[in-house]
Design an enzyme around this catalytic site. Structure first.
Site, PDB file in Angstrom:
ATOM      1  CB  CYS A   1       1.549  -7.483 -14.547  1.00 63.50           C
ATOM      2  SG  CYS A   1       1.766  -5.950 -15.423  1.00 63.50           S
ATOM      3  CD  GLU A   2      -5.185  -4.734 -16.768  1.00 59.53           C
ATOM      4  OE1 GLU A   2      -5.985  -5.664 -16.604  1.00 59.53           O
ATOM      5  OE2 GLU A   2      -5.524  -3.546 -16.828  1.00 59.53           O
ATOM      6  CG  HIS A   3      -0.148  -2.368 -17.167  1.00 60.97           C
ATOM      7  ND1 HIS A   3      -0.167  -1.882 -15.881  1.00 60.97           N
ATOM      8  CD2 HIS A   3      -1.335  -2.028 -17.710  1.00 60.97           C
ATOM      9  CE1 HIS A   3      -1.316  -1.271 -15.658  1.00 60.97           C
ATOM     10  NE2 HIS A   3      -2.046  -1.347 -16.753  1.00 60.97           N
ATOM     11  CG  HIS A   4       4.962  -4.879 -17.845  1.00 58.79           C
ATOM     12  ND1 HIS A   4       4.418  -4.156 -16.809  1.00 58.79           N
ATOM     13  CD2 HIS A   4       5.685  -4.013 -18.591  1.00 58.79           C
ATOM     14  CE1 HIS A   4       4.813  -2.894 -16.915  1.00 58.79           C
ATOM     15  NE2 HIS A   4       5.581  -2.780 -17.987  1.00 58.79           N
TER      16      HIS A   4
ATOM     17  CD  GLN B   1      -1.393  -6.103  -5.141  1.00 57.21           C
ATOM     18  OE1 GLN B   1      -0.303  -6.166  -5.689  1.00 57.21           O
ATOM     19  NE2 GLN B   1      -1.531  -5.965  -3.835  1.00 57.21           N
TER      20      GLN B   1
ATOM     21  CG  HIS C   1       3.206  -6.125  -9.035  1.00 56.50           C
ATOM     22  ND1 HIS C   1       2.118  -5.772  -9.803  1.00 56.50           N
ATOM     23  CD2 HIS C   1       2.741  -6.263  -7.776  1.00 56.50           C
ATOM     24  CE1 HIS C   1       1.044  -5.692  -9.030  1.00 56.50           C
ATOM     25  NE2 HIS C   1       1.396  -5.971  -7.803  1.00 56.50           N
TER      26      HIS C   1
ATOM     27  CB  CYS D   1       6.134  -5.665 -14.511  1.00 55.69           C
ATOM     28  SG  CYS D   1       4.901  -5.131 -13.343  1.00 55.69           S
TER      29      CYS D   1
HETATM   30 ZN    ZN Z   1       3.433  -4.722 -14.977  1.00 53.15          ZN
END
Ligand code: ZN
Length: 211
Positions: A95-98, A136, A164, A166
């Site tokens: 995941c590019e956010h977490h 995704q 995910h 996250c």
């Molecule tokens: Zn995430």
């Protein structure tokens, strides 16, 4: 020293210079201190080294050119023009956010137009895009678009089902939830019967023939 050669085409988005391995390890020590642990205690001494090594594996996709993977195709197919489907490809992305794992399965189909590609190459394309920081939706589109552009088939279908971390191990803590994304191109988008056939095939052998 470990030098990885990056083909020019595959060089993704790195607009800044790559830090040294030592700098990366130091960054891990910073995060360990941020977690309120002591990077100098015995159990953590080699952790920065291991984490950086793991990152080389997790993000190996930045060094792979997915287009090049598909360049070798076969034209001697005796006119085979039915669906080619690769089902249940293990998917491991991040995941590019977490920066935590996205784990699941990918299903890929295409309708060949004269040319077919080795099936392992389909799995390699999934890997090339998934071993990067992703969301995704983008991952799904990248896989489908690349197959479409390089193979120029009559249609491409990509479905990803993934959980995910996250969402399962932090935040809303909802284990058992999976996210499903799909991208249908060509005949899979325009022809409901083709799309139905694909969706029936990815559901499993028990569904074959059950209309
Ligand atoms: Zn995430």
């Amino acid at each position: 020293m470990n030098i990885v050669t990056v083909p020019a085409k595959a060089r993704p988005v790195s607009r800044t210079e790559r830090p040294s391995r030592e700098q990366a390890e130091e960054a891990v020590r910073t995060l360990l201190r941020w977690a309120c642990d002591d990077p100098t205690r015995e159990g953590l001494l080699d952790t920065p080294k291991r984490v950086v090594k793991s990152y080389e594996e997790f993000f190996a996709g930045y060094h792979v050119d997915p287009v090049a993977l598909l360049e070798r195709t076969f034209e001697e197919t005796d006119g085979y023009d039915e669906m080619v489907l690769l089902r249940d490809i293990r998917l491991e992305s991040y995941c590019e956010h977490h920066m935590v794992p996205i784990v699941g399965r990918a299903h890929i189909a295409y309708l060949p137009h004269r040319r077919v590609v080795g099936i392992s190459k389909l799995a390699r394309v999934v890997e090339a895009y998934s071993k990067r920081l992703q969301i995704q939706e983008k991952l799904t589109a990248q896989i489908a678009n690349t197959l479409n552009e390089v193979l120029q088939p009559r249609g491409v279908a990509v479905v990803l089902e993934a959980s995910h971390q996250c969402m399962t191990t932090r935040g809303v803590h909802k284990p058992g939830v999976s996210m499903v994304t799909s991208r249908m191109l060509g005949a899979f988008r325009d022809d409901p019967a083709t799309r139905r056939e694909f969706l029936a095939m990815i559901r499993g052998p028990s569904d074959f023939g059950a209309d």
